[in-house]
Scaffold this active site. Structure first.
Site, PDB file in Angstrom:
ATOM      1  N   ASP A  55      -9.858  -5.013  -4.130  1.00 45.89           N
ATOM      2  CA  ASP A  55      -9.256  -3.961  -3.304  1.00 45.89           C
ATOM      3  C   ASP A  55     -10.029  -2.659  -3.525  1.00 45.89           C
ATOM      4  OD1 ASP A  55      -7.642  -2.119  -1.984  1.00 45.89           O
ATOM      5  OD2 ASP A  55      -5.774  -3.023  -2.680  1.00 45.89           O
ATOM      6  N   HIS A  71      -7.494  -5.683   0.071  1.00 45.67           N
ATOM      7  CA  HIS A  71      -6.348  -4.852   0.443  1.00 45.67           C
ATOM      8  C   HIS A  71      -5.470  -5.584   1.461  1.00 45.67           C
ATOM      9  CE1 HIS A  71      -4.338  -1.007   0.348  1.00 45.67           C
ATOM     10  NE2 HIS A  71      -4.345  -0.929   1.669  1.00 45.67           N
ATOM     11  N   SER A 130       0.827  -1.196   0.000  1.00 39.58           N
ATOM     12  CA  SER A 130       0.000   0.000   0.000  1.00 39.58           C
ATOM     13  C   SER A 130       0.872   1.260   0.000  1.00 39.58           C
ATOM     14  CB  SER A 130      -0.973  -0.051   1.186  1.00 39.58           C
ATOM     15  OG  SER A 130      -1.983   0.912   1.062  1.00 39.58           O
TER      16      SER A 130
END
Length: 249
Positions: free
Chosen positions: A187, A214, A118
Site C-alpha cells: 500500500d 490499497h 482508508s
C-alpha cells in the site's frame, strides 16, 4: 435462528457507498444471510480540485475509486469523502459535518460493528472511540447521551489517525473497542508507518497483513476470514493467511 448481524460500512476518500458496495461485491455474496452490510455516503462531495486538479484515471485508480471517473454522466458515482485535509494536514475540514451525519445514522438504526476502508477506516476508529466517550464532542450527543451503544468491534482496512483537534480530543487516551487493523504490504497510499499512528491509540488491537496494496482484500481465503470474523469477532478466528482450502469452500 440467530439474529442478523448489521455492520456499518464507511467508504474511502473519493468513493461513495455505492462504489464501495460494488468493490466488495464478492465479499458481500460470501456473507450469506447472517450478515447485513450497510453502505452509506460521506456528506462531503469532492470536485476536481480535491482530486489533485482533476479526476484522472491514475489518481482515482490508486484510491480504489476508478468508477468515479464516470461521475459526470452518472450522479450515483459522485466521489465523496468524510473530510478534506488542509494543505498542512493538521485539520480535517468537514469532520464536524460528518460526525453529525453519522450521529443521525446511529440514532435511526442499530449496528453490531463498523467497517471502514482508508479514510473510512480512520472515521470508523474515531466513531468507535467517540461512542465510548461521547461527551468529549457535545454536538454528537442526543438529549445529553450517545446516539448509539458502543460498537462490539471495529475493522480498519488501510486505516490511519485523523489529524484534527477534534480527533486529538477523542483519541487522547486511546480507545477500547476491539479493532481489527488490516494493512497492505504494498500500500503506497496509506503506508504501514502511517497505519501505526492509529494502532498506537488502539488498546484492543488485532493486526492482519495482506500481500496487496490499497484495497480491501477479498480473495477466497479472505472472504472466508471476513465471514468468520464478522459473525463473531470475539472468537479466535485463524488468520486469513492460515486459512485452509477446506475453510474457503
Amino acid at each position: 435462528m440467530s439474529a442478523t448481524r448489521k455492520i456499518l460500512m464507511l467508504h474511502g476518500f473519493a468513493q461513495n457507498g455505492d462504489i464501495f458496495s460494488k468493490r466488495l461485491g464478492a465479499l458481500r455474496k460470501a456473507m450469506g444471510e447472517g450478515i447485513e452490510l450497510v453502505f452509506i455516503d460521506g456528506p462531503i462531495i469532492l470536485h476536481g480540485v480535491d482530486l489533485g486538479g482533476g479526476p484522472s484515471d491514475l489518481s482515482l485508480n490508486s484510491l480504489d475509486a476508478a468508477e468515479a471517473i464516470a461521475a459526470s454522466s452518472d450522479p450515483a458515482l459522485t466521489p465523496r469523502a468524510w473530510w478534506r485535509a488542509n494543505p498542512e494536514r493538521t485539520r480535517a475540514q468537514g469532520l464536524e459535518e460528518s460526525l453529525v451525519a453519522l450521529r443521525d445514522v446511529l440514532q435511526r438504526d442499530r449496528f453490531d460493528g463498523v467497517f471502514g476502508f482508508s479514510q473510512g477506516a480512520a472515521m470508523a476508529a474515531l466513531l468507535a472511540a467517540l461512542l465510548e466517550k461521547p461527551h468529549v464532542y457535545e454536538p454528537f450527543l442526543v438529549d445529553g447521551k450517545a446516539p448509539h451503544p458502543r460498537f462490539q468491534f471495529c475493522v480498519a482496512v488501510s486505516g490511519f489517525r485523523v489529524s484534527d483537534p477534534i480527533s486529538d480530543r477523542i483519541l487522547e487516551d486511546s480507545y477500547e473497542t476491539p479493532t481489527l487493523h488490516v494493512i497492505g504490504k504494498t500500500d503506497v497510499i496509506v503506508v504501514e508507518e502511517r497505519s501505526k499512528g492509529l494502532l498506537k491509540v488502539s488498546a484492543n488491537a488485532r493486526v492482519e497483513v495482506h500481500d496487496g496494496g490499497h484495497f480491501v482484500p477479498s480473495q477466497a481465503k479472505w472472504r472466508a476470514f471476513w465471514r468468520e470474523y464478522l459473525l463473531d469477532p470475539s472468537k479466535d478466528v485463524p488468520s486469513a493467511n492460515l486459512m485452509s482450502k477446506s475453510q474457503t469452500n
